[in-house]
Motif scaffolding. Structure first.
Motif, PDB file in Angstrom:
ATOM      1  N   TYR A 175       8.487   4.539   2.901  1.00 40.46           N
ATOM      2  CA  TYR A 175       8.728   3.265   2.215  1.00 40.46           C
ATOM      3  C   TYR A 175      10.541   3.171   1.841  1.00 40.46           C
ATOM      4  CZ  TYR A 175       3.492   1.918   2.022  1.00 40.46           C
ATOM      5  OH  TYR A 175       1.962   1.529   3.023  1.00 40.46           O
ATOM      6  N   TYR A 189      -0.176   9.222  -6.235  1.00 38.77           N
ATOM      7  CA  TYR A 189       0.741   7.513  -6.565  1.00 38.77           C
ATOM      8  C   TYR A 189       2.312   7.036  -6.089  1.00 38.77           C
ATOM      9  CZ  TYR A 189      -4.215   5.889  -7.497  1.00 38.77           C
ATOM     10  OH  TYR A 189      -5.902   5.716  -6.650  1.00 38.77           O
ATOM     11  N   SER A 192       7.205   1.728  -5.377  1.00 34.22           N
ATOM     12  CA  SER A 192       8.557   0.968  -4.444  1.00 34.22           C
ATOM     13  C   SER A 192       8.468   0.016  -5.460  1.00 34.22           C
ATOM     14  CB  SER A 192       7.884   0.576  -3.261  1.00 34.22           C
ATOM     15  OG  SER A 192       9.339  -0.643  -2.179  1.00 34.22           O
ATOM     16  N   LEU A 197       5.046  -2.415  -4.633  1.00 38.59           N
ATOM     17  CA  LEU A 197       4.472  -2.266  -4.646  1.00 38.59           C
ATOM     18  C   LEU A 197       3.264  -1.086  -5.613  1.00 38.59           C
ATOM     19  CD1 LEU A 197       4.812  -2.048  -0.751  1.00 38.59           C
ATOM     20  CD2 LEU A 197       2.381  -3.147  -2.104  1.00 38.59           C
ATOM     21  N   ILE A 199       1.464   2.432  -4.213  1.00 41.51           N
ATOM     22  CA  ILE A 199       0.820   2.762  -2.967  1.00 41.51           C
ATOM     23  C   ILE A 199       0.416   4.093  -2.949  1.00 41.51           C
ATOM     24  CG2 ILE A 199       2.117   4.270  -0.487  1.00 41.51           C
ATOM     25  CD1 ILE A 199       4.563   2.179  -2.322  1.00 41.51           C
ATOM     26  N   LYS A 200      -1.247   4.187  -2.512  1.00 36.21           N
ATOM     27  CA  LYS A 200      -1.800   5.609  -2.927  1.00 36.21           C
ATOM     28  C   LYS A 200      -1.683   5.774  -1.519  1.00 36.21           C
ATOM     29  CE  LYS A 200      -6.735   6.581  -3.686  1.00 36.21           C
ATOM     30  NZ  LYS A 200      -8.207   5.691  -3.955  1.00 36.21           N
ATOM     31  N   TYR A 201      -1.887   7.708  -1.702  1.00 30.40           N
ATOM     32  CA  TYR A 201      -1.013   8.668  -0.475  1.00 30.40           C
ATOM     33  C   TYR A 201      -2.417   9.592  -0.762  1.00 30.40           C
ATOM     34  CZ  TYR A 201       1.744  11.603   2.847  1.00 30.40           C
ATOM     35  OH  TYR A 201       2.715  11.266   3.510  1.00 30.40           O
ATOM     36  N   VAL A 208      -1.114   6.774   4.461  1.00 22.27           N
ATOM     37  CA  VAL A 208      -1.401   5.473   2.687  1.00 22.27           C
ATOM     38  C   VAL A 208      -2.286   5.167   3.157  1.00 22.27           C
ATOM     39  CG1 VAL A 208      -0.695   3.264   1.825  1.00 22.27           C
ATOM     40  CG2 VAL A 208       0.662   5.344   3.512  1.00 22.27           C
ATOM     41  N   LYS A 210      -4.122   3.265   0.602  1.00 26.75           N
ATOM     42  CA  LYS A 210      -4.197   1.836   0.547  1.00 26.75           C
ATOM     43  C   LYS A 210      -2.746   0.957  -0.257  1.00 26.75           C
ATOM     44  CE  LYS A 210      -7.257  -1.109  -2.502  1.00 26.75           C
ATOM     45  NZ  LYS A 210      -8.552  -1.354  -2.757  1.00 26.75           N
ATOM     46  N   GLU A 211      -2.580  -0.095  -0.365  1.00 20.35           N
ATOM     47  CA  GLU A 211      -1.384  -1.029  -1.075  1.00 20.35           C
ATOM     48  C   GLU A 211      -1.836  -1.535  -2.260  1.00 20.35           C
ATOM     49  OE1 GLU A 211       1.663  -2.362   1.872  1.00 20.35           O
ATOM     50  OE2 GLU A 211       1.729  -0.515   2.793  1.00 20.35           O
ATOM     51  N   TYR A 212      -1.050  -1.701  -3.137  1.00 17.47           N
ATOM     52  CA  TYR A 212      -1.641  -2.658  -3.951  1.00 17.47           C
ATOM     53  C   TYR A 212      -0.727  -3.923  -4.176  1.00 17.47           C
ATOM     54  CZ  TYR A 212      -5.525   0.464  -5.765  1.00 17.47           C
ATOM     55  OH  TYR A 212      -5.978   0.677  -5.214  1.00 17.47           O
ATOM     56  N   LYS A 213       0.035  -4.585  -4.193  1.00 16.56           N
ATOM     57  CA  LYS A 213       0.674  -5.750  -4.639  1.00 16.56           C
ATOM     58  C   LYS A 213       0.927  -5.893  -6.164  1.00 16.56           C
ATOM     59  CE  LYS A 213       3.840  -8.171  -2.826  1.00 16.56           C
ATOM     60  NZ  LYS A 213       5.463  -7.393  -1.975  1.00 16.56           N
TER      61      LYS A 213
END
Length: 247
Positions: A175, A189, A192, A197, A199-201, A208, A210-213
């Motif tokens: 990212y 977490y 970006s 975003l 990002i759960k890593y 990755v 999950k991504e949260y907008k």
């Protein structure tokens, strides 16, 4: 018509997510934030070299101007009651006494890893910082892919040296512009700022999850979770935000 229906459903979901946002405090150029379970408070730093302690409702309990530092991130060693601050201007970490905000020491970071100069002083620099199992994780704010110089990676530092902190490993997450880091429930977490975003890593599988907008109106610079799972964002536009994620 079908596409319009799907768009409306998505818009409703996003609206519900953002509706949970709440501004709890106004801190000029807020750039880093960390939650302390011991004191049940938040610690915030800004670009002007000031540190704050806030209640979870946003009341300022303490503040102190530390000096002419470009502070971009903050984390906490709960066992030792030491705050770790990322000073972008000098690519160094400032160790701070949690009790009185006195400076214990300042340690610079070695900038190379396997022959690549991943940290390079200039326009970009260290941004997010977090501590996990006695290792320091620091993000380099960049738009360049690894293994280019000054690349967008998270560097993992050995928290033992008193001279220079050596890069022991990196996370090549893929990212751009990672401005904040924190661990919660053993997941890393990242936020970006470029892509808006969260990002759960998973550091074990190196994937990755999950991504949260996030809303484009944010200028997210720092992230942390409290013990109830509430997310707090340090917004460079001068706000501390509280959100609840939809899992």
């Amino acid at each position: 018509m079908k596409n319009l229906f799907l768009f409306l459903i998505l818009a409703m979901f996003c609206a519900n997510l953002y509706a949970k946002e709440k501004t709890i405090a106004k801190i000029p150029e807020a750039s880093g934030i960390v939650y302390s379970k011991k004191s049940n408070t938040l610690f915030v730093v800004n670009d002007e070299g000031t540190i704050y302690e806030l209640s979870l409702k946003g009341k300022i309990k303490r503040e102190k101007k530390l000096g002419d530092y470009d502070l971009e991130g903050i984390t906490l060693d709960e066992k030792k009651n030491i705050l770790l601050l990322a000073n972008e201007e000098d690519d160094e970490i400032i160790f701070l006494n949690k009790k009185d905000f006195s400076i214990i020491k300042k340690i610079k970071i070695k900038d190379t890893y396997k022959g690549v100069k991943v940290l390079k002083r200039g326009k970009n620099g260290i941004e997010g910082i977090t501590l996990y199992k006695n290792k320091i994780y620091v993000s380099n704010q960049s738009n360049k892919p690894y293994p280019k110089e000054d690349s967008s990676v998270v560097v993992i530092l050995d928290n033992k040296s008193n001279k220079k902190l050596k890069i022991k490993d990196i996370i090549d997450h893929g990212y751009k512009d990672i401005a904040g880091l924190c661990f919660y429930n053993d997941f890393l977490y990242l936020v970006s700022d470029d892509a808006n975003l969260l990002i759960k890593y998973d550091i074990n599988s190196k994937k990755v999850v999950k991504e949260y907008k996030l809303s484009k109106k944010y200028a997210q610079e720092g992230i942390t979770f409290d013990k109830k799972g509430n997310l707090y964002i340090a917004d460079d536009k001068g706000k501390i935000l509280k959100l609840k994620l939809d899992e």
